[in-house]
Design an enzyme around this catalytic site. Structure first.
Site, PDB file in Angstrom:
ATOM      1  N   GLU A   1     -18.890  42.939  53.699  1.00 48.14           N
ATOM      2  CA  GLU A   1     -18.325  41.886  54.327  1.00 48.14           C
ATOM      3  C   GLU A   1     -19.019  40.798  54.410  1.00 48.14           C
ATOM      4  O   GLU A   1     -18.564  39.740  54.624  1.00 48.14           O
ATOM      5  CB  GLU A   1     -17.748  42.661  55.503  1.00 48.14           C
TER       6      GLU A   1
ATOM      7  N   HIS B   1     -14.666  40.123  47.013  1.00 49.49           N
ATOM      8  CA  HIS B   1     -14.844  41.675  47.104  1.00 49.49           C
ATOM      9  C   HIS B   1     -14.867  42.069  45.716  1.00 49.49           C
ATOM     10  O   HIS B   1     -15.421  43.184  45.336  1.00 49.49           O
ATOM     11  CB  HIS B   1     -13.974  42.183  48.016  1.00 49.49           C
TER      12      HIS B   1
ATOM     13  N   HIS C   1     -12.088  34.982  50.118  1.00 52.92           N
ATOM     14  CA  HIS C   1     -12.728  36.234  50.590  1.00 52.92           C
ATOM     15  C   HIS C   1     -12.411  37.408  49.659  1.00 52.92           C
ATOM     16  O   HIS C   1     -13.371  38.214  49.448  1.00 52.92           O
ATOM     17  CB  HIS C   1     -12.417  36.248  52.031  1.00 52.92           C
ATOM     18  N   GLU C   2     -11.182  37.958  49.601  1.00 52.40           N
ATOM     19  CA  GLU C   2     -10.909  38.960  48.988  1.00 52.40           C
ATOM     20  C   GLU C   2     -11.354  38.869  47.185  1.00 52.40           C
ATOM     21  O   GLU C   2     -11.558  40.157  46.864  1.00 52.40           O
ATOM     22  CB  GLU C   2      -9.295  39.330  48.858  1.00 52.40           C
TER      23      GLU C   2
END
Length: 812
Positions: free
Chosen positions: A495, A476, A472-473
Site C-alpha cells: 500500500e 499494485h 493506485h490499483e
C-alpha cells in the site's frame, strides 16, 4: 481443534501446514446458484511434498502441532503477527495460442489481442462417516491441514490420475499416482499448455478411495489411514463442497441496476470461505477454473485469458479461466453478474510505442538475464511484452453505469497504463479487466491479477479522483502482485508503494510539466500529512506500527502455520496508516536520492524481485547499496526500521521535514481562499452598499478538499456562508472526496438545507460513508440521528457485513 476467537480483538489463524506439503495447482469446477446463494462443486488439489521456501525462514520457539499429532487436535498457534492484507504475486505470459484447457474442448480464442485466449447443504461440522474421530483414533497418520471457513465439505477422495488416457507419455512411472503428479507439476515452463491440459484431464479422473476428514471453524483436516508422511500422502485429491450464503469470502448482493450479482472480496478472511486452500503467502500455486452460471450472467475472474462463454444446456453458460504463474490463493478473485462491457476505441500500442520518446532514465528497464523466481512463462523475458505500453483491457459495469464508464473511466485507462510502463517498465500481467462493483463494496478499489474492482464513487466529478484511484490499483500490479510481502504484517510494501506511485503515474498520464507535477505532488503530500496526523491521534498505538514483529518478521511455526495480527479487528479495514507512513517513507527516500536515481533503482528492483516474496530489508538493503556513501547521511536499515517501521506515531524524520518544508503554490492559494471565506462568514447579514464582494478563485479538486478541511476547523459557519460555498464550487457535483468533506461541514453546522446531500452520500458512497454515520450520532441532534438510522435501515441488508456491524454499534 476448534478455536474460539472474539472478532473484536483477536487474531486470525492461518492453519495450513505448508512446511510439509504445498498445493502447486488448483482445478475448480463450480456452479453459481443465485436462487440459493451458494457456489457448489469440486476443487482438485495437486501437491508437492516439502516446502522449499522453509529454508529461508526460521521457526518460532513455540511448540506447534506436527502432522503426526495423535489426538488429531491442534493447539492454538502463538501469534506470528501476519496481517490480513492480501499481498499478491504476479501472473504473466508469453504469446499464447489456442489449446484445450478444460478437457471439454474449450479453446482459447484470444488471438488478436495477445491474451490466452447438487446436493443438500451439509452442516458446518461434518458428521460424515468418513470424518476422523478427532479424539481417539490413535494413529500417527499424516494430517493435511487446509484453511477453510464457512464451507460445507461433503466428500474428500483421492484422484486416480493413473487412469487418465495418455498420461504415460510424459511420466516414467505411469502406475505410481504420486510420481505422476510430481512429474506433472515439474514440467518446464515451455510446456504450460500441455500441463494445463493434463491438470484438467486428471481433475476429471475417477476417485480411488475416500479420505477421512474433519472440519472446524478455521480449517479442514484430511488424512488417509496408514499414510504417515507427506511424501506418501495422495498428491491429487478432490473435495466436493458448497459455500454458505453468509460465507465471509463471498458477497451476494444486487448491482446498481437491481440485478443479482456475487463477488469475492478476499477479506477479512481471504478466500477460505470460497474454497479450501493454503492461505500463507508462501503457498504460491497456479489454478484453472470452470464456472457455470445462467446464460444472462458474465463471469469475471483472475485469469490470463479473456474468457468467452460456452453455451451448455438451455439457459446455462460455462466460463474457463487459468493462470500459469504461481500466486497466493488470496489473490484469486471472481465476480458474477449481469455486467455489460463498455468497449474502448481500438488503439494500437505499437503506434504509441513508436511515438513515445524515452528519457535516458526511462529507457534502462530493458534488461537481459535470468529471472530470480521459480520457472514460469515470464513476460519480463518476452521482448514484445517489455515494450508493450498498453496491455489489452476491458471495462465492465451494470448497464445503468455504462455511460459514466464511457465518459470518465475508459479514456483514462490507456494513458494510465502507458504512464505506469514509462516509470516501471514491463507490465507484469498480459491483460486487465476493470469492473465497477456494487454500491456496497467496502473500499474504493481492489487489485488482483488481471482484474481490478473500482467503486462507483470513482465515477463522479472530474477525472482526478478516478484517475488517481486507477493509478493506485495499476501500481499494485508491480507492488503487491508481481512482488509480494513474505510477511503480511509488512502491508506497507504493497500500500505504501501504490500510494507513492499513484501520484507519479497520474502526473505522467496528464502529461504535466515538471513544475506542475511537483506542485500537484506537494499538494497531495499536504493532504496526506493532515490525514496521518488525524490517524495517529485516533487509532491505537499498536496498530500504527508497520513492522510489529521486528526481528521475527517472516518467521512461522514448524508446520508453516501462523496468525494474522488484527486479522479480525473490524477497525483495521478503515485504517490508512500503512498507506500513509509507507508513502512518506518512500517520499523521504526518493527525495534523498533524487527522482531520476530513485526510479532508475526501482526498475532494477522490480526486475530482480518480480515473481518473488520479499521482506522490508530486501528493498532497503538494495536501495542503500545504490546510494553513494557520502549521500547516505546516517541512513541504515536499522535506523529506518527504528524511525519508520517499528515505532508508533509520526516518524521523527517526517516531523522535521514537514516543519522545515515550505508550502507549495497550490497550498498557498488555498490558504488565501480560506481567509476570504472567513471574512465572508464574519460579515453581517446586511452589508454596507460600498463594501466590495470577495473575488474567489477557481480551485482544483484536491484544493477543494484542503479548503473544506480548513473550513471544518472554523467554530461556526452561518447558513449564508454554507449556501454560497455550495453554489460557488457546485459541491454536490464534485468527486466523492470533495463531497465527503462537504457533508462533514453540513453535519457539523446542522445545515438542514443540504441534508439531502448527506443522505445521497450514505446511500451511493458506502465505501466512504462510515465516518459520517459517527459524526451524525456524536452530534446528539435528534434530526441528524434519525437521518442516520433511516439511511442505515434502507441500506443495511445490502451493506458490507463488516461495515454494517461497525455502523450498527454506532447507531444502537
Amino acid at each position: 481443534m476448534d478455536i474460539k476467537l472474539d472478532p473484536s480483538r483477536d487474531d486470525l489463524p492461518l492453519m495450513a501446514n505448508t512446511s510439509h506439503i504445498l498445493v502447486k495447482h488448483y482445478v475448480l469446477d463450480l456452479d453459481v446458484d443465485f436462487e440459493s446463494q451458494i457456489i457448489e462443486g469440486t476443487i482438485v488439489l495437486f501437491f508437492e511434498s516439502g516446502n522449499k521456501f522453509k529454508k529461508q525462514s526460521s521457526s518460532t520457539e513455540e511448540t506447534y502441532p506436527s502432522e503426526s499429532n495423535k489426538a488429531c487436535k491442534f493447539r492454538t498457534p502463538e501469534p506470528c503477527h501476519i496481517p490480513v492484507t492480501n499481498t499478491r504475486t504476479v501472473s504473466s505470459k508469453m504469446g499464447y495460442n489456442d489449446f484445450v484447457i478444460c478437457g471439454k474442448g474449450e479453446k482459447d480464442t484470444s488471438g488478436k489481442d495477445g491474451n490466452h485466449d447438487n446436493q443438500e447443504q451439509a452442516s458446518g461440522i461434518s458428521s460424515s462417516k468418513y470424518c476422523c474421530d478427532a479424539g481417539n483414533h490413535g494413529s500417527e497418520d499424516f494430517l493435511l491441514v487446509l484453511d477453510c471457513c464457512d464451507l460445507s465439505v461433503l466428500k474428500v477422495e483421492e484422484v486416480d490420475v493413473a487412469a487418465v488416457p495418455g498420461i504415460e507419455k510424459f511420466t516414467r512411472s505411469p502406475k505410481l499416482r504420486n510420481q505422476i503428479v510430481c512429474e506433472l507439476v515439474a514440467l518446464p515452463a515451455d510446456r504450460w499448455r500441455e500441463q494445463l491440459d493434463y491438470y484438467a484431464r486428471c481433475s476429471q479422473a475417477p476417485g480411488c478411495g475416500e479420505l477421512l476428514f474433519d472440519i472446524d471453524t478455521w480449517s479442514l483436516q484430511i488424512r488417509k489411514t496408514g499414510v504417515q508422511t507427506a511424501t506418501d500422502f495422495p498428491h491429487a485429491i478432490r473435495i466436493q463442497y458448497t459455500t454458505k450464503p453468509q460465507g465471509r469470502s463471498v458477497t451476494w448482493t444486487s448491482d446498481q441496476s437491481g440485478r443479482p450479482c456475487v463477488y469475492t472480496m478476499g477479506s477479512p478472511i481471504n478466500n477460505r470461505a470460497l474454497f479450501p486452500c493454503q492461505e500463507p503467502p508462501v503457498a504460491m500455486s497456479t489454478w484453472q477454473a470452470t464456472v457455470r452460471a445462467a446464460a444472462s450472467f458474465v463471469v469475471l475472474m483472475s485469469g490470463e485469458n479473456s474468457a468467452k462463454p460456452t453455451q451448455l444446456r438451455e439457459g446455462c453458460s460455462s466460463w474457463h479461466y487459468y493462470v500459469t504463474m504461481p500466486m497466493p490463493a488470496s489473490t484469486f478473485t471472481i465476480a458474477v453478474g449481469s455486467w455489460t462491457e463498455t468497449k474502448p476505441e481500438i488503439c494500437s500500442s505499437d503506434d504509441l510505442a513508436t511515438e513515445k520518446s524515452f528519457s535516458p532514465f526511462e529507457a534502462d528497464f530493458r534488461y537481459v538475464g535470468v529471472c530470480g523466481h521459480m520457472e514460469y512463462p515470464c513476460r519480463f523475458q518476452n521482448a514484445s511484452a517489455t515494450t508493450q505500453e498498453i496491455i489489452p483491457h476491458r471495462v465492465f459495469a451494470p448497464v445503468c453505469l455504462k455511460g459514466a464508464c464511457q465518459e470518465t473511466l475508459l479514456p483514462l485507462i490507456p494513458p494510465c497504463l502507458s504512464a505506469a510502463h514509462s516509470v516501471l517498465g514491463t507490465h507484469p500481467f498480459s491483460r486487465l479487466d476493470v469492473l465497477i462493483v456494487p454500491a456496497n463494496f467496502p473500499s474504493l478499489g481492489m487489485a488482483s491479477p488481471h482484474l481490478v474492482f473500482l467503486s462507483q464513487s470513482t465515477l463522479t466529478g472530474m477525472s482526478q479522483f478516478c484517475g488517481t484511484r486507477l493509478c493506485h490499483e495499476i501500481a499494485h500490479a508491480w507492488f503487491g502482485l508481481a512482488i509480494g510481502a513474505r510477511d503480511w504484517t509488512e502491508e506497507w510494501l504493497s500500500e505504501g508503494f501504490a500510494t507513492h506511485l499513484e501520484d507519479v503515474f497520474w502526473a505522467k498520464a496528464q502529461q504535466l510539466a515538471p513544475h506542475e507535477a511537483r506542485e500537484q505532488r506537494e499538494l497531495r503530500a499536504c493532504l496526506r500529512w493532515r490525514r496521518l496526523q488525524d490517524e495517529v491521534r485516533n487509532s491505537p498505538e499498536d496498530m500504527q506500527v508497520l513492522r510489529p514483529n521486528k526481528e521475527k518478521t517472516g518467521h512461522v511455526s514448524d508446520s508453516g502455520s501462523s496468525v494474522i495480527k488484527h486479522g479480525l479487528n473490524p477497525d483495521k479495514v478503515f485504517m490508512q496508516v500503512h498507506y500513509l507512513k509507507g508513502y512518506f517513507l518512500l517520499r523521504f527516500l526518493a527525495r534523498r536520492l533524487g527522482d531520476d536515481t530513485y526510479f532508475s533503482f526501482l526498475r532494477k528492483f522490480v526486475h530482480k524481485f518480480h515473481g518473488q516474496l520479499i521482506l522490508s530489508q530486501d528493498f532497503l538493503q538494495m536501495l542503500l547499496e545504490s546510494i553513494p556513501e557520502e549521500r547516505r547521511l546516517e541512513l541504515s536499515v536499522e535506523n529506518i526500521f527504528q524511525d519508520w517501521l517499528e515505532s508508533s506515531g509520526i516518524p521523527q524524520p517526517l516531523q522535521r521535514e514537514r516543519l522545515a518544508g515550505a508550502e507549495c503554490g497550490l497550498v498557498r492559494q488555498v490558504s488565501a481562499e480560506v481567509a476570504k471565506w472567513v471574512r465572508v462568514n464574519r460579515r453581517p447579514r446586511k452589508r454596507k452598499r460600498k463594501e466590495t464582494e470577495e473575488v474567489l478563485e477557481k480551485l482544483l479538486p484536491d484544493q477543494l478538499v484542503l479548503l473544506l478541511e480548513h473550513l471544518l476547523e472554523q467554530r461556526t459557519l452561518n447558513p449564508r456562508t454554507l449556501q454560497r460555498l455550495e453554489r460557488t464550487y457546485h459541491l454536490s457535483e464534485q468527486d466523492a472526496e470533495v463531497r465527503h468533506r462537504w457533508c462533514e461541514l453540513v453535519v457539523k453546522h446542522k445545515y438542514t438545507e443540504a441534508y439531502r446531500h448527506v443522505e445521497r452520500f450514505l446511500q451511493e458512497d458506502q465505501a466512504m460513508g462510515i465516518y459520517l454515520y459517527g459524526e451524525l450520532m456524536v452530534s446528539e441532534d435528534a434530526r441528524q440521528q434519525r437521518l442516520a438510522r433511516r439511511c442505515f435501515e434502507l441500506s443495511k441488508e445490502q451493506m458490507d457485513r463488516s461495515s454494517a456491524e461497525v455502523v450498527a454499534e454506532m447507531l444502537y
